[in-house]
Enzyme design. Structure first.
Site, PDB file in Angstrom:
ATOM      1  N   SER A  25      45.993  39.508  24.046  1.00 22.21           N
ATOM      2  CA  SER A  25      46.514  39.821  25.379  1.00 22.21           C
ATOM      3  C   SER A  25      47.645  38.893  25.798  1.00 22.21           C
ATOM      4  CB  SER A  25      45.388  39.757  26.419  1.00 22.21           C
ATOM      5  OG  SER A  25      44.746  38.495  26.385  1.00 22.21           O
ATOM      6  N   GLY A  54      41.467  32.451  27.988  1.00 23.52           N
ATOM      7  CA  GLY A  54      42.570  31.545  28.280  1.00 23.52           C
ATOM      8  C   GLY A  54      43.899  31.857  27.640  1.00 23.52           C
ATOM      9  N   SER A  55      44.082  33.055  27.084  1.00 20.75           N
ATOM     10  CA  SER A  55      45.353  33.355  26.414  1.00 20.75           C
ATOM     11  C   SER A  55      46.521  33.393  27.396  1.00 20.75           C
ATOM     12  CB  SER A  55      45.264  34.687  25.659  1.00 20.75           C
ATOM     13  OG  SER A  55      45.000  35.759  26.538  1.00 20.75           O
ATOM     14  N   TRP A  56      46.305  33.906  28.619  1.00 20.63           N
ATOM     15  CA  TRP A  56      47.392  33.919  29.600  1.00 20.63           C
ATOM     16  C   TRP A  56      47.693  32.500  30.070  1.00 20.63           C
ATOM     17  CZ3 TRP A  56      48.039  38.549  33.444  1.00 20.63           C
ATOM     18  CH2 TRP A  56      48.257  39.721  32.701  1.00 20.63           C
ATOM     19  N   ASP A  81      37.682  31.050  36.544  1.00 25.31           N
ATOM     20  CA  ASP A  81      36.806  32.051  35.927  1.00 25.31           C
ATOM     21  C   ASP A  81      35.362  31.604  36.112  1.00 25.31           C
ATOM     22  OD1 ASP A  81      37.486  34.389  33.540  1.00 25.31           O
ATOM     23  OD2 ASP A  81      35.406  33.802  33.844  1.00 25.31           O
ATOM     24  N   ASP A  97      33.892  31.491  41.541  1.00 25.18           N
ATOM     25  CA  ASP A  97      33.967  32.899  41.910  1.00 25.18           C
ATOM     26  C   ASP A  97      35.245  33.127  42.722  1.00 25.18           C
ATOM     27  OD1 ASP A  97      33.672  35.435  42.979  1.00 25.18           O
ATOM     28  OD2 ASP A  97      31.629  35.125  43.705  1.00 25.18           O
ATOM     29  N   ASP A 122      44.209  38.952  34.339  1.00 24.74           N
ATOM     30  CA  ASP A 122      43.980  39.907  33.248  1.00 24.74           C
ATOM     31  C   ASP A 122      42.505  40.270  33.183  1.00 24.74           C
ATOM     32  OD1 ASP A 122      44.735  41.483  31.024  1.00 24.74           O
ATOM     33  OD2 ASP A 122      44.108  39.900  29.627  1.00 24.74           O
ATOM     34  N   LYS A 163      45.781  43.344  36.121  1.00 25.76           N
ATOM     35  CA  LYS A 163      45.436  44.489  35.275  1.00 25.76           C
ATOM     36  C   LYS A 163      44.814  45.602  36.111  1.00 25.76           C
ATOM     37  CE  LYS A 163      43.362  43.919  31.272  1.00 25.76           C
ATOM     38  NZ  LYS A 163      42.305  43.606  30.275  1.00 25.76           N
TER      39      LYS A 163
END
Length: 302
Positions: A25, A54-56, A81, A97, A122, A163
């Site tokens: 992603s 954590g890719s973004w 997250d 949250d 995302d 998203k």
């Protein structure tokens, strides 16, 4: 990311592992940035919602900090997250949250009560396969992100990327979002499979519909109550037609590979371990039982 045969034949899966990203992603954000320049040089404060694995956040860290002397950075990225995330350079991780007022307070404290330039997400729920239900739950997640964004985005220049699952009820979502941004787009990155209903809503130029509106998160208030008196929920514009956002396909459309296709594994392909193994996988108990020899195969006798 998985390690089955289909994954290995996915171009973006292989590219992500080769380039050190935790998920394919990452290329969706990179291609959105190519189109909309959301990571422009003036972006100093960013919030990545529903950030795990954590890719973004990795993309943010590389794009915003690479080649910049530490004393000249003046930038800050907060990733939020409910799941734990393995640390990433230059990223402040909050296990919180996104709907909770306490989370908003922590983000503002980290930014010294200054507004942020960009909010991205995302995130998506665990899909059920029932599209109408999945779309509804995803829209609630988007609205939660929008509510938080309204509280922290910088007026005039704030940007928002989230998203969405396209479907018959998206018009209601667009009707709400157009109240808060000068321009609203729906983006479909090249790396997002064409067979998926996934797309990304991009809001440019955050604005308050009412100048004296001071948005506040309240767990006892519904979405309707949060936006009451400031958002126009009408689907129609002044001409009586539905005001649809512009749909933009982004990324290199002339690329020789297709995100929906699987390709033969190259002869020189070297299998790489995951960049980040799951920290708290749902199958953790099964792993522990397997290691201890107590996990029985289905149908086996004691």
């Amino acid at each position: 990311m998985g390690k089955n045969s289909k994954d290995k034949r996915d171009v973006y899966y292989r590219k992500a592992k080769e380039e050190g990203y935790r998920a394919r992603s990452a290329y969706k954000l990179l291609q959105i940035d190519e189109q909309f320049d959301i990571l422009s040089s003036d972006v100093k404060k960013v919030v990545d919602l529903c950030a795990a694995p954590g890719s973004w956040s990795q993309v943010l860290s590389k794009r915003m900090f690479t080649g910049i002397p530490e004393e000249d950075r003046g930038k800050k990225i907060v990733a939020v997250d409910l799941q734990s995330m393995t640390p990433i350079d230059n990223i402040i991780c909050l296990k919180e949250d996104i709907t909770a007022p306490s989370t908003l307070a922590k983000i503002l404290a980290l930014f010294d009560n200054e507004k942020t330039d960009l909010v991205i997400s995302d995130g998506a729920p665990d899909v059920t396969g029932i599209h109408d239900l999945d779309e509804y739950i995803q829209h609630q997640l988007i609205l939660a992100a929008l509510q938080l964004g309204c509280c922290i985005l910088k007026e005039g220049s704030g940007k928002f990327v989230v998203k969405l699952f396209r479907g018959k009820d998206c018009d209601h979502l667009y009707a709400i979002c157009r109240n808060f941004f000068e321009k609203v787009y729906v983006a479909k990155p090249r790396s997002s499979r064409a067979t998926s209903s996934e797309a990304f809503l991009v809001g440019i130029g955050f604005k308050k519909p009412v100048s004296d509106w001071e948005p506040k998160l309240d767990l006892n208030k519904s979405v309707q109550e949060f936006f009451e008196g400031v958002a126009d929920f009408s689907l129609y514009n002044r001409t009586g037609t539905i005001n649809q956002p512009e749909f933009i396909a982004c990324g290199d459309l002339a690329a020789s590979f297709d995100s929906d296709a699987t390709y033969d594994i190259p002869e020189n392909f070297k299998e790489l371990d995951p960049v980040q193994s799951p920290k708290n996988p749902a199958y953790q108990k099964a792993l522990e039982l397997k290691r201890s020899g107590k996990l029985k195969a289905e149908g086996s006798k004691e």
